[in-house]
Design an enzyme around this catalytic site. Structure first.
Site, PDB file in Angstrom:
ATOM      1  CG  PHE A 113      -2.000   0.973   1.237  1.00 31.32           C
ATOM      2  CD1 PHE A 113      -3.199   0.688   0.611  1.00 31.32           C
ATOM      3  CD2 PHE A 113      -1.853   2.199   1.869  1.00 31.32           C
ATOM      4  CE1 PHE A 113      -4.237   1.619   0.607  1.00 31.32           C
ATOM      5  CE2 PHE A 113      -2.887   3.131   1.863  1.00 31.32           C
ATOM      6  CZ  PHE A 113      -4.083   2.831   1.236  1.00 31.32           C
ATOM      7  CG  ASP A 184       0.310  -3.031   6.773  1.00 36.26           C
ATOM      8  OD1 ASP A 184      -0.796  -3.423   7.219  1.00 36.26           O
ATOM      9  OD2 ASP A 184       0.539  -1.843   6.472  1.00 36.26           O
ATOM     10  CE1 TYR A 209      -9.093   1.902   7.388  1.00 40.27           C
ATOM     11  CE2 TYR A 209      -8.020   2.747   9.365  1.00 40.27           C
ATOM     12  CZ  TYR A 209      -8.002   2.500   8.013  1.00 40.27           C
ATOM     13  OH  TYR A 209      -6.892   2.831   7.287  1.00 40.27           O
ATOM     14  CE  LYS A 210      -7.711  -0.697   5.155  1.00 48.98           C
ATOM     15  NZ  LYS A 210      -6.283  -0.687   4.836  1.00 48.98           N
ATOM     16  NE  ARG A 356     -10.299  -2.336  -2.746  1.00 47.48           N
ATOM     17  CZ  ARG A 356      -9.736  -1.859  -1.646  1.00 47.48           C
ATOM     18  NH1 ARG A 356      -8.600  -2.391  -1.216  1.00 47.48           N
ATOM     19  NH2 ARG A 356     -10.291  -0.886  -0.958  1.00 47.48           N
TER      20      ARG A 356
HETATM   21  C1  LIG Z   1      -5.621   0.618   4.708  1.00 50.04           C
HETATM   22  C2  LIG Z   1      -4.140   0.561   4.735  1.00 50.04           C
HETATM   23  C3  LIG Z   1      -3.385   1.603   5.311  1.00 50.04           C
HETATM   24  C4  LIG Z   1      -4.063   2.833   5.834  1.00 50.04           C
HETATM   25  O1  LIG Z   1      -3.242   3.557   6.698  1.00 50.04           O
HETATM   26  P1  LIG Z   1      -3.900   4.672   7.638  1.00 50.04           P
HETATM   27  O2  LIG Z   1      -2.755   5.326   8.293  1.00 50.04           O
HETATM   28  O3  LIG Z   1      -4.823   3.967   8.589  1.00 50.04           O
HETATM   29  O4  LIG Z   1      -4.680   5.599   6.785  1.00 50.04           O
HETATM   30  C5  LIG Z   1      -2.010   1.442   5.374  1.00 50.04           C
HETATM   31  N1  LIG Z   1      -1.402   0.343   4.893  1.00 50.04           N
HETATM   32  C6  LIG Z   1      -2.092  -0.671   4.326  1.00 50.04           C
HETATM   33  C7  LIG Z   1      -1.386  -1.871   3.814  1.00 50.04           C
HETATM   34  C8  LIG Z   1      -3.483  -0.572   4.201  1.00 50.04           C
HETATM   35  O5  LIG Z   1      -4.169  -1.539   3.613  1.00 50.04           O
END
Ligand SMILES: *Cc1c(COP(=O)(O)O)cnc(C)c1O
Length: 397
Positions: A113, A184, A209-210, A356
């Site tokens: 990400f 992660d 939050y996911k 998705r």
């Molecule tokens: C959703 C996601 C994030 C989001 O990071 P935030 O700091 O919570 O906005 C970061 N890394 C990955 C791999 C994600 O899927």
């Protein structure tokens, strides 16, 4: 046995909506309404400052960490909640790099990400010690783990395609090469069984939050393996990670273990929502959840491929190589997704062409999958997406 009809009843899902986006933002757990209202009225409203002690606000980051720890196979006492995932990536990477002072390479992949890569880039610039962020294709990661690598930094499940790395094998390879492994779990926690302790991961982090349904802006979590917990220096040395925050000393001494990864004041109202959301998981077996997620995903792929030859499967065909989402490529994917959303099938779009769909057995069942696939077939075979209004991009896709 996990009763998925019972877990579905624990969510407040809008009527007529099939929500296939729990991989991006989980829905509202019924109990979260009352729990947040109670935290507002009875705790904040009545207790005011005394809530830090009387309502246990100050202990919540570790208590919630343990509840999440059970879902990700962490040792008790080694997960802390707070901040955002981007911040937790920064903290974990900074600590990991200090544990490998003679090496200069952070290895990641192009399926990561972007914020993880951005945070790494920013940290390496600030360190200014000649570190390199090396980004290879996901399939080339294993062979890129060489002796110069300080830290292998990966996201287990690719946010775009759902492709899943072999966490245990890559962690082993990293350790054999003398590197540390940082994982992660944004698209893993609450999506599939994870055995952090068993795989030997050095650091891990994820968001709540996911798949964990903690609500928009819910805090992230961080795990530090017990063997590093007293050695990892926190780069963001905030007062709540101090050994004795209320001594108000002028110098910093890290707290014990992962508690030192706490930074500042925790988000009490968000933690109340997260606490209620985690209640849903109490009766859930992660292996049963995974089996159901695969069943639903396989059914979805079969139904969509049967009716929509214009959609190309972007996720691995082998269920063992996927997380809990299915992605299809389509040139006009954005417009197609808007047409689906207007018809009550909620997925999302990731540039340049990915549609998705997340499969979350806690509240999605076979009837939902069949109904969603029928709507997709109707939209795609009749080109119902082909309208200017569906092409107009919103800020969040
Ligand atoms: C959703 C996601 C994030 C989001 O990071 P935030 O700091 O919570 O906005 C970061 N890394 C990955 C791999 C994600 O899927």
């Amino acid at each position: 046995m996990t009763d998925f009809a019972a877990t579905k009843a624990m969510f407040d899902l809008p009527a007529g909506m099939i929500y296939l986006d729990g991989n991006s933002l989980g829905p509202l757990p019924v109990k979260a309404r009352a729990r947040v209202a109670q935290a507002v009225s009875d705790e904040w409203g009545e207790m005011l400052i005394t809530g830090w002690n009387r309502a246990g606000w100050m202990a919540q980051p570790m208590a919630l960490g343990d509840r999440i720890g059970r879902l990700i196979g962490a040792e008790p006492g080694h997960v802390a909640v707070g901040d955002t995932l981007s911040i937790k990536v920064y903290q974990a990477l900074a600590s990991a790099l200090e544990l490998r002072p003679d090496r200069r390479v952070v290895l990641s992949d192009s399926g990561n990400f972007p914020t993880d890569l951005y945070m790494a880039e920013g940290l390496l610039k600030t360190l200014d010690k000649g570190h390199e962020l090396r980004i290879v294709a996901p399939e080339d990661v294993a062979e890129a783990i060489t002796d110069g690598v300080a830290v292998l930094m990966l996201t287990e499940v690719d946010y775009g395609t759902g492709r899943k790395h072999d966490m245990a094998a890559l962690t082993r390879k990293a350790h054999d090469a003398g590197a540390l492994a940082l994982w992660d779990l944004a698209h893993s926690a609450g999506a599939l069984p994870i055995d952090l302790a068993g795989t030997g991961a050095d650091f891990a982090m994820g968001c709540t939050y996911k798949y964990l349904n903690g609500g928009p802006g819910a805090p992230a979590f961080i795990y530090v393996a017990p063997r590093h917990a007293e050695a990892a220096r926190p780069a963001l040395s905030g007062w709540l990670g101090h050994e004795a925050p209320f001594a108000f000393d002028l110098d910093y001494r890290p707290g014990s273990g992962v508690e030192r990864m706490r930074v500042g004041t925790p988000p009490v109202l968000q933690m109340a929502a997260l606490d209620a959301a985690l209640d849903v998981w109490d009766g859930v077996d992660m292996h049963a959840l995974r089996a159901r997620s695969i069943e639903l995903s396989e059914l979805f792929i079969a139904l969509v491929e049967e009716t929509c030859p214009m959609l190309d499967l972007a996720s691995p065909r082998d269920a063992d190589m996927r997380g809990s989402q299915v992605s299809f490529r389509f040139r006009e994917g954005y417009a197609a997704m808007q047409a689906l959303i207007e018809r009550g099938v909620i997925g999302d779009f990731r540039a340049p062409d990915i549609m998705r769909f997340g499969f979350t057995p806690l509240y999605i069942d076979e009837t939902d999958v069949r109904s969603a696939a029928a709507t997709i077939a109707e939209v795609m075979t009749n080109d119902l997406w082909d309208r200017p209004a569906y092409r107009k991009r919103a800020a969040v896709t």
